[in-house]
Write a protein that holds these residues in place. Structure first.
Motif, PDB file in Angstrom:
ATOM      1  N   MET A 173     -14.651  20.589  -1.772  1.00  0.00           N
ATOM      2  CA  MET A 173     -15.267  20.265  -0.384  1.00  0.00           C
ATOM      3  C   MET A 173     -15.977  18.889  -0.621  1.00  0.00           C
ATOM      4  SD  MET A 173     -15.449  21.441   2.462  1.00  0.00           S
ATOM      5  CE  MET A 173     -16.036  21.318   3.979  1.00  0.00           C
ATOM      6  N   SER A 174     -16.877  18.807  -1.582  1.00  0.00           N
ATOM      7  CA  SER A 174     -17.576  17.378  -1.537  1.00  0.00           C
ATOM      8  C   SER A 174     -16.551  16.129  -2.095  1.00  0.00           C
ATOM      9  CB  SER A 174     -18.460  17.547  -2.918  1.00  0.00           C
ATOM     10  OG  SER A 174     -17.781  17.623  -4.258  1.00  0.00           O
ATOM     11  N   ASN A 175     -15.478  16.488  -2.547  1.00  0.00           N
ATOM     12  CA  ASN A 175     -14.641  15.319  -2.678  1.00  0.00           C
ATOM     13  C   ASN A 175     -13.863  14.942  -1.173  1.00  0.00           C
ATOM     14  OD1 ASN A 175     -14.853  15.021  -5.634  1.00  0.00           O
ATOM     15  ND2 ASN A 175     -13.184  16.944  -5.854  1.00  0.00           N
ATOM     16  N   GLN A 176     -13.569  15.989  -0.601  1.00  0.00           N
ATOM     17  CA  GLN A 176     -13.240  15.544   0.772  1.00  0.00           C
ATOM     18  C   GLN A 176     -13.984  14.821   1.602  1.00  0.00           C
ATOM     19  OE1 GLN A 176     -11.825  19.385   2.479  1.00  0.00           O
ATOM     20  NE2 GLN A 176      -9.896  19.306   1.177  1.00  0.00           N
ATOM     21  N   GLN A 177     -15.549  15.176   1.443  1.00  0.00           N
ATOM     22  CA  GLN A 177     -16.420  14.513   2.226  1.00  0.00           C
ATOM     23  C   GLN A 177     -16.664  13.155   1.860  1.00  0.00           C
ATOM     24  OE1 GLN A 177     -19.833  17.226   2.294  1.00  0.00           O
ATOM     25  NE2 GLN A 177     -18.892  18.656   3.691  1.00  0.00           N
ATOM     26  N   SER A 178     -16.652  12.875   0.476  1.00  0.00           N
ATOM     27  CA  SER A 178     -16.986  11.434   0.106  1.00  0.00           C
ATOM     28  C   SER A 178     -15.505  10.622   0.007  1.00  0.00           C
ATOM     29  CB  SER A 178     -17.280  11.474  -1.253  1.00  0.00           C
ATOM     30  OG  SER A 178     -16.212  12.159  -2.344  1.00  0.00           O
ATOM     31  N   LYS A 179     -14.296  11.353   0.480  1.00  0.00           N
ATOM     32  CA  LYS A 179     -13.240  10.069   0.589  1.00  0.00           C
ATOM     33  C   LYS A 179     -13.514   9.320   1.825  1.00  0.00           C
ATOM     34  CE  LYS A 179      -8.393  10.568   0.746  1.00  0.00           C
ATOM     35  NZ  LYS A 179      -7.030  11.499   0.903  1.00  0.00           N
ATOM     36  N   PRO A 180     -13.279   8.178   1.593  1.00  0.00           N
ATOM     37  CA  PRO A 180     -13.285   7.116   2.663  1.00  0.00           C
ATOM     38  C   PRO A 180     -12.243   7.566   3.807  1.00  0.00           C
ATOM     39  CG  PRO A 180     -12.293   5.994   0.699  1.00  0.00           C
ATOM     40  CD  PRO A 180     -12.744   7.574   0.429  1.00  0.00           C
ATOM     41  N   ARG A 181     -12.542   7.258   4.917  1.00  0.00           N
ATOM     42  CA  ARG A 181     -11.542   7.489   6.091  1.00  0.00           C
ATOM     43  C   ARG A 181     -11.192   6.184   6.876  1.00  0.00           C
ATOM     44  NH1 ARG A 181     -10.414  12.970   5.847  1.00  0.00           N
ATOM     45  NH2 ARG A 181     -12.334  14.041   5.655  1.00  0.00           N
ATOM     46  N   GLU A 182      -9.853   6.224   7.249  1.00  0.00           N
ATOM     47  CA  GLU A 182      -9.264   5.004   7.821  1.00  0.00           C
ATOM     48  C   GLU A 182      -9.338   5.166   9.262  1.00  0.00           C
ATOM     49  OE1 GLU A 182      -5.863   2.596   5.675  1.00  0.00           O
ATOM     50  OE2 GLU A 182      -5.674   4.700   5.120  1.00  0.00           O
ATOM     51  N   SER A 183      -9.410   3.956  10.035  1.00  0.00           N
ATOM     52  CA  SER A 183      -9.227   4.060  11.381  1.00  0.00           C
ATOM     53  C   SER A 183      -7.678   4.381  11.685  1.00  0.00           C
ATOM     54  CB  SER A 183      -9.684   2.886  12.026  1.00  0.00           C
ATOM     55  OG  SER A 183      -9.028   1.704  11.521  1.00  0.00           O
ATOM     56  N   LEU A 184      -7.515   4.925  12.766  1.00  0.00           N
ATOM     57  CA  LEU A 184      -6.031   5.005  13.301  1.00  0.00           C
ATOM     58  C   LEU A 184      -5.382   3.742  13.375  1.00  0.00           C
ATOM     59  CD1 LEU A 184      -4.081   7.171  14.105  1.00  0.00           C
ATOM     60  CD2 LEU A 184      -4.943   6.916  16.466  1.00  0.00           C
ATOM     61  N   LEU A 185      -5.974   2.795  13.906  1.00  0.00           N
ATOM     62  CA  LEU A 185      -5.299   1.554  14.201  1.00  0.00           C
ATOM     63  C   LEU A 185      -4.977   0.753  12.779  1.00  0.00           C
ATOM     64  CD1 LEU A 185      -4.614  -0.765  15.841  1.00  0.00           C
ATOM     65  CD2 LEU A 185      -7.208  -1.692  15.516  1.00  0.00           C
ATOM     66  N   ARG A 186      -5.881   1.157  11.671  1.00  0.00           N
ATOM     67  CA  ARG A 186      -5.609   0.238  10.346  1.00  0.00           C
ATOM     68  C   ARG A 186      -4.544   1.027   9.611  1.00  0.00           C
ATOM     69  NH1 ARG A 186      -9.868  -0.742   5.358  1.00  0.00           N
ATOM     70  NH2 ARG A 186      -8.341  -1.353   4.143  1.00  0.00           N
ATOM     71  N   TYR A 187      -4.600   2.497   9.940  1.00  0.00           N
ATOM     72  CA  TYR A 187      -3.821   3.488   9.134  1.00  0.00           C
ATOM     73  C   TYR A 187      -2.285   3.247   9.532  1.00  0.00           C
ATOM     74  CZ  TYR A 187      -1.642   7.556   7.423  1.00  0.00           C
ATOM     75  OH  TYR A 187      -0.590   8.890   6.731  1.00  0.00           O
ATOM     76  N   TRP A 188      -1.862   3.175  10.922  1.00  0.00           N
ATOM     77  CA  TRP A 188      -0.587   2.898  11.413  1.00  0.00           C
ATOM     78  C   TRP A 188      -0.167   1.554  11.073  1.00  0.00           C
ATOM     79  CZ3 TRP A 188       2.550   6.504  11.901  1.00  0.00           C
ATOM     80  CH2 TRP A 188       1.972   7.821  12.080  1.00  0.00           C
ATOM     81  N   THR A 189      -0.995   0.624  11.653  1.00  0.00           N
ATOM     82  CA  THR A 189      -0.568  -0.859  11.479  1.00  0.00           C
ATOM     83  C   THR A 189      -0.273  -1.257   9.800  1.00  0.00           C
ATOM     84  OG1 THR A 189      -2.902  -1.552  11.399  1.00  0.00           O
ATOM     85  CG2 THR A 189      -1.722  -1.747  13.294  1.00  0.00           C
ATOM     86  N   THR A 190      -0.911  -0.827   8.957  1.00  0.00           N
ATOM     87  CA  THR A 190      -0.665  -1.217   7.600  1.00  0.00           C
ATOM     88  C   THR A 190       0.457  -0.491   7.036  1.00  0.00           C
ATOM     89  OG1 THR A 190      -2.431   0.568   6.906  1.00  0.00           O
ATOM     90  CG2 THR A 190      -3.239  -1.703   6.970  1.00  0.00           C
ATOM     91  N   ARG A 191       0.652   0.655   7.301  1.00  0.00           N
ATOM     92  CA  ARG A 191       1.877   1.484   7.058  1.00  0.00           C
ATOM     93  C   ARG A 191       3.027   1.202   7.495  1.00  0.00           C
ATOM     94  NH1 ARG A 191      -2.494   3.882   5.523  1.00  0.00           N
ATOM     95  NH2 ARG A 191      -2.760   5.453   3.841  1.00  0.00           N
ATOM     96  N   TYR A 192       2.943   0.943   8.879  1.00  0.00           N
ATOM     97  CA  TYR A 192       4.232   0.441   9.690  1.00  0.00           C
ATOM     98  C   TYR A 192       4.495  -1.017   9.179  1.00  0.00           C
ATOM     99  CZ  TYR A 192       7.081  -1.128  13.360  1.00  0.00           C
ATOM    100  OH  TYR A 192       8.143  -1.905  14.141  1.00  0.00           O
ATOM    101  N   LEU A 193       3.536  -2.058   8.872  1.00  0.00           N
ATOM    102  CA  LEU A 193       3.946  -3.152   8.320  1.00  0.00           C
ATOM    103  C   LEU A 193       4.671  -3.006   6.917  1.00  0.00           C
ATOM    104  CD1 LEU A 193       3.839  -6.240   8.527  1.00  0.00           C
ATOM    105  CD2 LEU A 193       1.756  -5.950   7.605  1.00  0.00           C
ATOM    106  N   LEU A 194       4.146  -2.327   6.138  1.00  0.00           N
ATOM    107  CA  LEU A 194       4.869  -1.929   4.909  1.00  0.00           C
ATOM    108  C   LEU A 194       6.284  -1.349   4.911  1.00  0.00           C
ATOM    109  CD1 LEU A 194       4.490  -1.954   1.501  1.00  0.00           C
ATOM    110  CD2 LEU A 194       3.627   0.298   2.001  1.00  0.00           C
ATOM    111  N   ALA A 195       6.214  -0.212   5.893  1.00  0.00           N
ATOM    112  CA  ALA A 195       7.755   0.095   6.052  1.00  0.00           C
ATOM    113  C   ALA A 195       8.685  -1.045   6.603  1.00  0.00           C
ATOM    114  CB  ALA A 195       7.726   1.499   7.071  1.00  0.00           C
ATOM    115  N   LEU A 196       8.036  -1.915   7.651  1.00  0.00           N
ATOM    116  CA  LEU A 196       8.859  -2.895   8.161  1.00  0.00           C
ATOM    117  C   LEU A 196       9.389  -3.766   7.198  1.00  0.00           C
ATOM    118  CD1 LEU A 196       9.744  -4.078  10.750  1.00  0.00           C
ATOM    119  CD2 LEU A 196       7.688  -5.201  10.890  1.00  0.00           C
ATOM    120  N   CYS A 197       8.240  -4.355   6.470  1.00  0.00           N
ATOM    121  CA  CYS A 197       8.803  -5.288   5.409  1.00  0.00           C
ATOM    122  C   CYS A 197       9.730  -4.761   4.407  1.00  0.00           C
ATOM    123  CB  CYS A 197       7.576  -5.772   4.626  1.00  0.00           C
ATOM    124  SG  CYS A 197       6.277  -6.763   5.524  1.00  0.00           S
ATOM    125  N   VAL A 198       9.575  -3.539   4.032  1.00  0.00           N
ATOM    126  CA  VAL A 198      10.584  -3.036   2.946  1.00  0.00           C
ATOM    127  C   VAL A 198      12.095  -3.221   3.754  1.00  0.00           C
ATOM    128  CG1 VAL A 198      11.420  -0.866   1.588  1.00  0.00           C
ATOM    129  CG2 VAL A 198       8.872  -1.675   1.746  1.00  0.00           C
TER     130      VAL A 198
END
Length: 480
Positions: free
Chosen positions: A1-26
């Motif tokens: 439980m503590s590991n889940q709470q300490s895990k850094p969170r990403e914003s939805l904007l950053r999450y989708w743009t970075t992963r989409y850009l990676l998938a797009l580049c590949v």
């Protein structure tokens, strides 16, 4: 439980743009890889075709020049040196005129004048051949066209160029790279703005949720989104916040209401008993005061029992004793019991419509009577004891319904969404009838515990109709 709470969170904007850009580049890199292979292949084929056409033109020109005489040795005529520029090559190919034995007669490269071509190579049927240099491991293409005069071979036009030079298309690669980079930037920009449009309302809802958590229900959310899912999210959240605000108000009113409802009989009992105890009243009057105290005690006891019973049903710990009963007879008995306990005027009428055939259902007799009596009490109070109540037993494909219809004033529109909320009491009922606002919520819980339901069918200034649903099959009804 503590590991889940300490895990850094990403914003939805950053999450989708970075992963989409990676998938797009590949994806674009894969497309670029196969595009390069296709460009190289088609470029080599096109240039080999051009070399073949050039070789045929040179062969025809030499026939015209020699008029059948032996081709003299020497430099290639000047016009041959300009042929490479028409091929759009990074370097000029080797162009040689050879005799039928493979000896070089003339060439555009004087240093290669002694080059000897194999007769096997020249006699091969293929016009275009691919050769490999074993020493340098380099691949070459040879294009040969015979020089004929009066249908007799007099020599060959041989063109030689490396495969690497033929496939060299730097300009096309630059254009391809620009196109791939452009598509990546356009794709990233598109997903960035789309993700931003998606994340903005979600972020606003999250901020509104924090406001509600802090106790502020006055939120302002824009719900003019064209996207169906975003509209439903924001609209549902706004409705939920309004409902929570209403429930919070009800909770506050509950504390005041329960305090008032319990305080009133306690105060009455205290005053009556004090009067008897201090001798203010004596004899028959004292007995009357004690009798009134007992009645107030019963009312208070009933309120406490209602609270305990509702809590028991709400937590699903009270079992329901389901047995088979004939519904017509049961409803008739329940209505009769209600009638004999109420003093009604000549302006009041109660009519029961029974099913035309016996209907046997599995129910808890006492609990069903409790629901019916509560509905009859509410209807009687809504009409101020004057008007008409109809109880109708009807059937559908899968259920039997018991409808209670009155000719009262109806329920105000603003109160309709809350009539099944625990402890809710309408404004008019608060002033006229004492209680905790548990009648309808309690009745609905009881109906659901018997695999049925209690539903508000309709309400208006002409009256209100409630319906108890229980599982059964279809029958017609007749007037009793």
């Amino acid at each position: 439980m503590s590991n889940q709470q300490s895990k850094p969170r990403e914003s939805l904007l950053r999450y989708w743009t970075t992963r989409y850009l990676l998938a797009l580049c590949v994806g674009l890199l894969i497309i670029a890889f196969f595009s390069v292979l296709w460009i190289r292949h088609t470029t080599v084929e096109n240039r080999l075709n051009i070399m073949e056409l050039m070789a045929e033109e040179i062969a025809d020109r030499f026939v015209e020049m020699s008029e059948g005489k032996p081709i003299p040795k020497g430099d290639v005529p000047g016009y041959l040196n300009d042929r490479g520029r028409f091929m759009d090559l990074e370097s000029d190919p080797l162009i040689s005129i050879v005799d039928t034995y493979g000896n070089t007669l003339t060439t555009n490269r004087p240093q290669d004048r002694m080059l000897q071509f194999s007769e096997v190579l020249l006699n091969e049927d293929k016009t275009v051949q691919e050769l490999n240099n074993d020493a340098t491991k380099e691949a070459f293409y040879v294009v040969k066209v015979p020089i004929t005069y009066q249908d007799a071979p007099v020599g060959w036009v041989v063109m030689l160029e490396s495969k690497a030079n033929l496939a060299e298309v730097n300009q096309e690669y630059r254009l391809l790279a620009m196109m791939i980079i452009g598509l990546a930037l356009i794709g990233w920009a598109a997903i960035y703005f789309l993700s931003k449009r998606l994340s903005k309302p979600i972020q606003e809802v999250a901020e509104a949720a924090r406001e509600i958590q802090a106790g502020n229900y006055q939120i302002d959310l824009k719900d003019s989104y064209q996207e169906q899912e975003l509209y439903e999210l924001v609209h549902s959240f706004k409705e939920m916040s309004k409902r929570l605000e209403k429930l919070e108000t009800l909770r506050t009113e509950l504390l005041a209401g329960v305090t008032h409802e319990l305080k009133t009989p306690v105060t009455s009992i205290d005053g009556l008993l004090q009067a008897v105890h201090e001798g203010v009243v004596e004899g028959e009057e004292a007995k009357e005061f004690i009798k009134l105290s007992i009645l107030e005690t019963e009312k208070m006891k009933k309120m406490v029992e209602d609270l305990l019973a509702f809590n028991t049903y709400a937590t699903n710990v009270m079992p329901v004793q389901l047995q088979e009963y004939e519904i017509n007879q049961l409803i008739k008995e329940s209505v009769y019991q209600w009638e004999i306990t109420h003093e009604v005027s000549e302006d009041f009428q109660l009519v029961v419509y029974q099913a035309s055939t016996p209907l046997f259902v599995h129910i808890d007799q006492i609990r069903l009577q409790q629901i019916l009596i509560n509905l009859l009490n509410n209807a009687f109070q809504a009409m101020d004891g004057k008007g008409k109540i109809e109880v109708k037993i009807d059937t559908g494909p899968k259920n039997i319904s018991i409808k209670v219809n009155d000719s009262g004033k109806g329920i105000p529109d603003e109160e309709v969404p809350y009539i099944f909320e625990r402890f809710f009491r309408g404004q008019e009922k608060k002033l006229r009838v004492r209680g905790l606002g548990l009648g309808l919520p309690f009745s609905k819980l009881i109906a659901q515990s018997m695999n049925g339901d209690l539903i508000l069918v309709k309400t208006s200034e002409c009256g209100t109709e409630f319906m108890i649903e229980l599982p059964y099959q279809k029958h017609s009804f007749r007037k009793d």
